[in-house]
Design a protein around this motif. Sequence first.
Motif, mmCIF file in Angstrom:
data_model
loop_
_atom_site.group_PDB
_atom_site.id
_atom_site.type_symbol
_atom_site.label_atom_id
_atom_site.label_comp_id
_atom_site.label_asym_id
_atom_site.label_seq_id
_atom_site.Cartn_x
_atom_site.Cartn_y
_atom_site.Cartn_z
ATOM 1 N N UNK A 11 -52.772 44.632 14.963
ATOM 2 C CA UNK A 11 -51.357 44.434 14.650
ATOM 3 C C UNK A 11 -50.898 45.330 13.503
ATOM 4 N N UNK A 12 -51.848 45.936 12.791
ATOM 5 C CA UNK A 12 -51.523 46.842 11.687
ATOM 6 C C UNK A 12 -51.774 48.310 12.038
ATOM 7 N N UNK A 13 -52.067 48.598 13.293
ATOM 8 C CA UNK A 13 -52.420 49.967 13.707
ATOM 9 C C UNK A 13 -51.288 50.964 13.439
ATOM 10 N N UNK A 14 -50.055 50.563 13.673
ATOM 11 C CA UNK A 14 -48.943 51.494 13.434
ATOM 12 C C UNK A 14 -48.786 51.782 11.939
ATOM 13 N N UNK B 137 -49.868 55.757 21.473
ATOM 14 C CA UNK B 137 -48.769 56.671 21.162
ATOM 15 C C UNK B 137 -49.168 57.784 20.202
ATOM 16 N N UNK B 138 -50.438 57.862 19.861
ATOM 17 C CA UNK B 138 -50.889 58.909 18.946
ATOM 18 C C UNK B 138 -50.347 58.743 17.538
ATOM 19 N N UNK B 139 -49.881 57.527 17.176
ATOM 20 C CA UNK B 139 -49.379 57.285 15.825
ATOM 21 C C UNK B 139 -47.976 57.801 15.589
ATOM 22 N N UNK B 140 -47.218 58.070 16.669
ATOM 23 C CA UNK B 140 -45.879 58.645 16.504
ATOM 24 C C UNK B 140 -44.814 57.597 16.218
ATOM 25 N N UNK B 141 -45.034 56.350 16.629
ATOM 26 C CA UNK B 141 -44.014 55.327 16.406
ATOM 27 C C UNK B 141 -44.008 54.897 14.955
#
Length: 165
Positions: free
Chosen positions: A88-91, A153-157
């Motif tokens: 849940x903290x990945x973004x 999303x490759x960390x784009x969001x």
Amino acid sequence: MGAARAMSFEDQLPLPPPLPAHAAQLLGQAHRGLAEAAASPDAGWRYATAHLAALRGAAAVLAARTRPEPGRRRPRSAWVLIGQVAPELAEWAAFFAAGAAKRAAAEAGITHAVTEREADDLVRDVTTFLGVVEAAISRAVPPQSPARLRSTDGGRRRPAGRPGS
């Protein structure tokens, strides 16, 4: 008006389990670092100190949700590990990992590495992140299996709850 009923032990909500001592210590360090960052007049120092406060918040999550593994292992980024143990903290992890180079430049004293706005924005983002961290570690959540956790999303969001999202 009737007599007030005495609340019994069974009527009370259960208390959350106490945080492991090391997690609580790291969370305290994160909040002190954030306060120091907010008070700093220098944008580079403010950015670097706020980023380190976020890192300590991530370390508190790791301390609360993982147990040390025996033997020596290759060091890994806390931001990578957070995505595995707290999906849940990945973004948020991707967001802060992207700012690590800017933090390093600010720590190196490169004056044009960080603007006042970037530093102020990061202080606000870390404030929000630490609130999310506190909520995440106050729940009893078992560690997740790293095999099923990958960012799609490759960390784009942008992280949920960030100003402007």
